[in-house]
Structure formats: C-alpha cells, structure tokens
Design an enzyme around this catalytic site. Sequence first.
Site, PDB file in Angstrom:
ATOM      1  N   GLU A  37     -32.329  29.951  11.223  1.00  0.00           N
ATOM      2  CA  GLU A  37     -32.488  29.941  12.679  1.00  0.00           C
ATOM      3  C   GLU A  37     -33.776  29.246  13.107  1.00  0.00           C
ATOM      4  OE1 GLU A  37     -30.464  30.809  15.256  1.00  0.00           O
ATOM      5  OE2 GLU A  37     -28.989  30.862  13.646  1.00  0.00           O
ATOM      6  N   CYS A 192     -18.367  21.013  23.413  1.00  0.00           N
ATOM      7  CA  CYS A 192     -19.051  20.947  24.712  1.00  0.00           C
ATOM      8  C   CYS A 192     -20.441  20.340  24.527  1.00  0.00           C
ATOM      9  CB  CYS A 192     -19.138  22.353  25.315  1.00  0.00           C
ATOM     10  SG  CYS A 192     -19.579  22.375  27.068  1.00  0.00           S
ATOM     11  N   CYS A 199     -13.264  17.954  26.008  1.00  0.00           N
ATOM     12  CA  CYS A 199     -12.612  19.010  26.790  1.00  0.00           C
ATOM     13  C   CYS A 199     -11.151  19.217  26.398  1.00  0.00           C
ATOM     14  CB  CYS A 199     -12.710  18.689  28.282  1.00  0.00           C
ATOM     15  SG  CYS A 199     -14.396  18.614  28.914  1.00  0.00           S
ATOM     16  N   CYS A 202     -10.992  21.955  23.906  1.00  0.00           N
ATOM     17  CA  CYS A 202     -11.823  23.140  24.153  1.00  0.00           C
ATOM     18  C   CYS A 202     -10.946  24.350  24.473  1.00  0.00           C
ATOM     19  CB  CYS A 202     -12.775  22.882  25.314  1.00  0.00           C
ATOM     20  SG  CYS A 202     -13.847  24.295  25.681  1.00  0.00           S
ATOM     21  N   CYS A 208     -12.392  26.681  32.792  1.00  0.00           N
ATOM     22  CA  CYS A 208     -13.731  26.089  32.957  1.00  0.00           C
ATOM     23  C   CYS A 208     -13.804  25.399  34.309  1.00  0.00           C
ATOM     24  CB  CYS A 208     -14.009  25.099  31.829  1.00  0.00           C
ATOM     25  SG  CYS A 208     -15.566  24.201  32.017  1.00  0.00           S
TER      26      CYS A 208
END
Length: 345
Positions: A37, A192, A199, A202, A208
């Site tokens: 991370e 995205c 899209c 997605c 959305c």
Amino acid sequence: MAKYTISQLVLNWYHEYGRKHLPWQKNQTLYTVWISEVMLQQTQVESAIPFFKKFILRFPNLQALQKATLDDILYLWSGLGYYHRAKNIHKAVQIIYEKHHGKFPDQFLDIIQLPGIGKSTAGAILSLSLNYFYSILDGNVKRILVRYYGIISPLKNRITEKKLWNLIESITPIHNTRQFNQAMMDIGALICTIKMTKCYICPLKQTCIAYKKNILKQCSLQSIKTIKPKKISWFIIIKFYNHIWMIKNTKKNLWKNLFCFPQFDNENTALEWLKEKKIHSNKIKKLISFIHKFSHYILHIYPILVEIPDFLPFYDQNNNSIWYNLKKPQHVGLPQPVKKIFTLF
C-alpha cells in the site's frame, strides 16, 4: 437504486474479472499489505510489482526489516520515486518495535499513527489483510464516486473529501469488504480511468450518472493543468576507472539521503568548482542532456564526465561521500537520473 445493489454489482464483477494474483495478494499479512500500500501511493500497480518482489525477497518480515538501515531500504527503492515513502517505512518499523513489541498493529488507531499512513491506507491494510470493515478512498475510488454520482467540478478540499468519505462508507458492505475494496480499486485502475474510460464494460454503467448524462468530462477531480516550471542542473561525474565519486544528500529535500553527483546551477559554476578543488583532467566530456519530470517541475540535466588518472586525497571515503563501484555497487539509494547517467558512458 438500493445501496446494497451497487456493492453487489461491484462484488459480482470482482468474482469474474477482479485481480486476484498480484504479488501482495499471495499469503497476505499485515506486513506485506502495508509495504504494498505504501508503494502504491502515487505509483501504478505495474510499476510497483518488481519493486515489491525485490523488497519482500530481501525483507520478508518485520524482523528482517528492523535490522535494515535507511540506505538498505533506499537501495531497493531506487527508481520507484517519492523517496519519503521509504523513509516513512524506516521510521515506522522503529516505532512498531518500540510501541508494539515488533508486531504490526491490527487496530486502526494504532496503524494511522504510523508515519506515511492516512485514513485510507490504514483502512486498506486492515480490510485487505484481515477483511475488517473499513472503507478506502484512494484516487481510483474517488474517480468512480465522482462520476457515478455525477458530482460536477468538485473542489479538492475538506468538504469534498468528507462528502466522498460519506459516500464510500455508505456503500461499503460489512461482509466481503476485502473483495469490494479490491474491486473498486481495480475498476478505477482498469475501467474508470483518468483518460480512456471503458464504460462499455463497466458494471456500474447502467446507474452511473456521468455515463447516462454524458458528462464524464465535467465529473473530474483533475485540476486545471498548469505549465510546470523548468529548472536546470549541471552534474559533475568524477570517474576513476570503474568508480564514481558520489555525495550523500543530507541538506536538500530533493533526493534527501540518496547519493548523487555534485550539482550546480550553471556550467561556469561547475567548471569553477573543478578548478577550486584542483581537479585536473584531459578527459572532460559533456554527456547527452535529458529531462527528468517531477510532480511540480521539470529538471533539465546536463552531465559532465570528468575522468581522473588517480584518487584524490580529499575524496577519501567518509560518512557523506563514497567511491561508487560500478561493477560491485554498494547498497545505497540512487535517484533515477543517476542510474540513467550510468548508461551514458
């Protein structure tokens, strides 16, 4: 649409398409997820993978990392950039041994107090390693939320940040939090994206707002691009056979604690420095100049190679300078431009 449906769509997508074989997803522990991370802060997955593999191979656990010097860590970090992250890891492991008896903490309030860890990173560590119920809000997730909820031209301030936190916490499922968080990051990274959105594949396109209203460009966290200022630096590379004299940067914020060449604002100052130090050579050569981009400015680098016939007395090794062995490199941190210059001669 009900909130649970949003999270279910994301989870369904994850089970079929989500990334499940990244290096830090194998035998996940608090330690390995923490390292990954931190590396992924301001770095894309593909770029972080080789660095993570080398890091874990050298420091497989906290016990090994605790024995490492900052130079050891910076050596493995060389080329990854944003070196404050490596310094924060070095500081954090000392705190873990002092306050947590050498065991990485598993409580949110303890983790968030470690250097370089904010609310999102702490949540990612706990959710991805232990499946604890914590949301994450990295750049990928923010971008999804802004577009999904049709937030027009949001400002990067505390009000926007709070709004986005409220949104992600409202849709993060109590169960399967790990998978949901990973899926959100994956969708943001793979579908995205900032520029080339996909899209058509997605899982959230039907609900959305930005997609339905065709307002993707208006729904962006990207600030107006400004022209980055340009700076110039001349590097003096003093070479004796397979050895390069290098200085440890202890003063400037740029490349602090990394080893670099003597740097100057212009060519005259660089050449004057050679005269002052009585460095005489018949082999002085200007190498190919190049540009190195930082987040806030562009640095134009002009390297000058100076080959000397023998070691000079005042260049004896000390705490802040070394003769770097090109054939048997010391384990010290080097900025990416330095490594690039090594390929020029």
